[in-house]
Design a protein around this motif. Structure first.
Motif, mmCIF file in Angstrom:
data_model
loop_
_atom_site.group_PDB
_atom_site.id
_atom_site.type_symbol
_atom_site.label_atom_id
_atom_site.label_comp_id
_atom_site.label_asym_id
_atom_site.label_seq_id
_atom_site.Cartn_x
_atom_site.Cartn_y
_atom_site.Cartn_z
ATOM 1 N N TYR A 23 0.822 -1.208 0.000
ATOM 2 C CA TYR A 23 0.000 0.000 0.000
ATOM 3 C C TYR A 23 0.856 1.259 0.000
ATOM 4 N N ASP A 25 1.976 2.546 -2.680
ATOM 5 C CA ASP A 25 1.354 3.252 -3.800
ATOM 6 C C ASP A 25 -0.137 2.911 -3.759
ATOM 7 N N ARG A 26 -0.931 3.812 -3.192
ATOM 8 C CA ARG A 26 -2.349 3.535 -2.996
ATOM 9 C C ARG A 26 -3.074 3.324 -4.325
ATOM 10 N N ASP A 27 -2.734 4.109 -5.331
ATOM 11 C CA ASP A 27 -3.405 3.983 -6.625
ATOM 12 C C ASP A 27 -3.123 2.619 -7.258
ATOM 13 N N ALA A 28 -1.881 2.177 -7.172
ATOM 14 C CA ALA A 28 -1.526 0.874 -7.743
ATOM 15 C C ALA A 28 -2.227 -0.254 -6.985
ATOM 16 N N PHE A 30 -5.076 -0.040 -5.365
ATOM 17 C CA PHE A 30 -6.495 0.015 -5.717
ATOM 18 C C PHE A 30 -6.729 -0.646 -7.070
ATOM 19 N N ALA A 31 -5.895 -0.306 -8.029
ATOM 20 C CA ALA A 31 -6.059 -0.861 -9.372
ATOM 21 C C ALA A 31 -5.888 -2.374 -9.375
ATOM 22 N N SER A 32 -4.973 -2.893 -8.563
ATOM 23 C CA SER A 32 -4.738 -4.332 -8.495
ATOM 24 C C SER A 32 -5.876 -5.049 -7.785
ATOM 25 N N TYR A 34 -9.022 -4.113 -7.265
ATOM 26 C CA TYR A 34 -10.325 -4.030 -7.917
ATOM 27 C C TYR A 34 -10.238 -4.182 -9.440
ATOM 28 N N CYS A 71 -14.412 2.395 -0.482
ATOM 29 C CA CYS A 71 -13.840 2.853 -1.746
ATOM 30 C C CYS A 71 -14.059 1.859 -2.887
#
Length: 287
Positions: A23, A25-28, A30-32, A34, A71
């Motif tokens: 975590y 990289d929160r964006d990475a 999230f993408a993984s 979901y 989220c």
């Protein structure tokens, strides 16, 4: 006294968990978490293995908290609500926190549990539990005092064997699937935050080998599968049954008849094979 039996299941919870995502990289992350192909696999196993086993419980006196994150994309929220809503024992929680303790501790720390008692158990979204599982927890809760872990080691593993879906007996104490903790009152520790391999070092434990308590799937991205066939072979060998033998097949058939009569072996194999194929394709595309 009737104890409160509370189960906890994470469904794509956005926070440090068994997914082993970083975590930083929160964006990475999230993408993984979901990613559409990953979510389709999770929904496939959740809807076709876990939920039928929850609906089939012979003792309805329990609550299963399905924990996910606020989220989560709306399309998955709607889908998850639609699956959980018809099951009266399920309470679906969309959490804001990344920390499981923030979500679970208010539930297991309720002072009202001091008068009713508490047994908490864990289950993953890609597994199933015996129709007698909750019934067994209620039985043993009347015979235990203080903080005691309850492990039911007999189960069925669904795994890949030379490209085919295999169902094989499993026998593993303190396995995470269906691991339970009887505390006799409210608790400060969640069954989700206690490493199952260390549980027997933290408190006394009681082992009930009387039922086939679970079906555990081992797709190519589960934690155990990361250790390769050697780890799976160890689990298989612990039962004393040769892989693919008539004796192993007969044992699985007996387990299914007694504890999973709402499934056929073909159904479980087909669901596992479809999920595993999706995982394999996802790994191929990512490589």
């Amino acid at each position: 006294m009737t104890v409160q039996v509370l189960g906890f299941c994470r469904f794509s919870f956005f926070g440090p968990s068994d997914t082993k995502l970083s975590y930083d990289d929160r964006d990475a992350a999230f993408a993984s978490l979901y990613a559409p192909d990953r979510m389709e696999t999770r929904f496939l196993l959740f809807e076709n293995l876990l939920l039928p086993s929850i609906r089939a419980q012979r003792d309805p006196r329990f609550t299963l908290y399905v924990l996910t994150s606020s989220c989560m994309p709306d399309r998955y929220k709607r889908r998850l609500r639609a699956l959980c809503q018809p099951v009266p024992q399920i309470k679906l929680i969309f959490a804001d926190s990344l920390n499981l303790r923030d979500v679970v501790n208010p539930i297991i720390g309720d002072p009202a549990l001091d008068t009713t008692g508490l047994v908490q158990f864990r289950i993953d979204d890609d597994d199933a539990i015996s129709q007698r599982y909750v019934e067994k927890l209620h039985f043993w809760s009347q015979h235990m005092k203080g903080r005691i872990f309850v492990t039911m080691p007999k189960g069925i593993m669904a795994c890949d064997h030379d490209g085919d879906a295999l169902l094989h007996p499993m026998n593993r104490r303190m396995t995470a699937v269906g691991l339970a903790l009887s505390s006799g009152r409210r608790s400060r520790r969640s069954i989700l935050t206690i490493p199952h391999v260390l549980a027997g070092h933290r408190a006394p434990s009681m082992t009930d080998p009387g039922i086939c308590a679970y079906i555990q799937t081992f797709t190519h991205t589960t934690d155990t599968a990361r250790y390769g066939h050697r780890k799976l072979r160890k689990f298989q060998d612990a039962t004393g049954f040769s892989v693919g033998s008539d004796a192993a097949a007969q044992q699985v058939a007996q387990y299914m008849e007694q504890d999973f009569p709402f499934f056929t072996q073909d159904h479980v194999r087909d669901i596992f094979a479809e999920a595993n194929a999706r995982v394999t394709e996802r790994l191929r595309l990512a490589s």
